[in-house]
Enzyme design. Sequence first.
Site, mmCIF file in Angstrom:
data_model
loop_
_atom_site.group_PDB
_atom_site.id
_atom_site.type_symbol
_atom_site.label_atom_id
_atom_site.label_comp_id
_atom_site.label_asym_id
_atom_site.label_seq_id
_atom_site.Cartn_x
_atom_site.Cartn_y
_atom_site.Cartn_z
ATOM 1 N N ARG A 22 62.798 26.761 35.339
ATOM 2 C CA ARG A 22 64.128 27.293 35.679
ATOM 3 C C ARG A 22 65.184 26.841 34.677
ATOM 4 O O ARG A 22 66.019 27.639 34.239
ATOM 5 C CB ARG A 22 64.517 26.886 37.098
ATOM 6 C CG ARG A 22 63.650 27.536 38.162
ATOM 7 C CD ARG A 22 63.961 27.026 39.540
ATOM 8 N NE ARG A 22 63.734 25.580 39.579
ATOM 9 C CZ ARG A 22 64.165 24.771 40.539
ATOM 10 N NH1 ARG A 22 64.858 25.260 41.549
ATOM 11 N NH2 ARG A 22 63.908 23.485 40.509
ATOM 12 N N ASN A 40 62.609 29.013 42.414
ATOM 13 C CA ASN A 40 61.233 28.786 42.819
ATOM 14 C C ASN A 40 60.967 29.535 44.111
ATOM 15 O O ASN A 40 61.845 29.639 44.971
ATOM 16 C CB ASN A 40 60.966 27.296 43.058
ATOM 17 C CG ASN A 40 60.875 26.507 41.771
ATOM 18 O OD1 ASN A 40 60.675 27.056 40.698
ATOM 19 N ND2 ASN A 40 61.017 25.199 41.878
#
Length: 94
Positions: A22, A40
Amino acid sequence: MNASQLRYVVRFRGQVQGVGFRANALSQSIGLRVRGFVRNRGDGSVELDVVGSEPDLRELLKRIEESMKGNIDDREIETLPAEERADEFRIRYS
């Protein structure tokens, strides 16, 4: 909203959680005019939900895939009409 804007919803699978995916996606978005988020998912995948011009969206995917190529086993891309978003790209924490 600009009519040439698109929305990509991309699901990355592989070793994509717990490896800075990320944060990397956020870093790769620098200099591109994209808005949306990366997060996620409970199934171990990472979802990218982003709005921008097609060239910027393709460039973002290229950057992410090149920088995380050892971690990505598979990806699915859904192209949708753009929708309003905040003027930023960010990490969304579940």
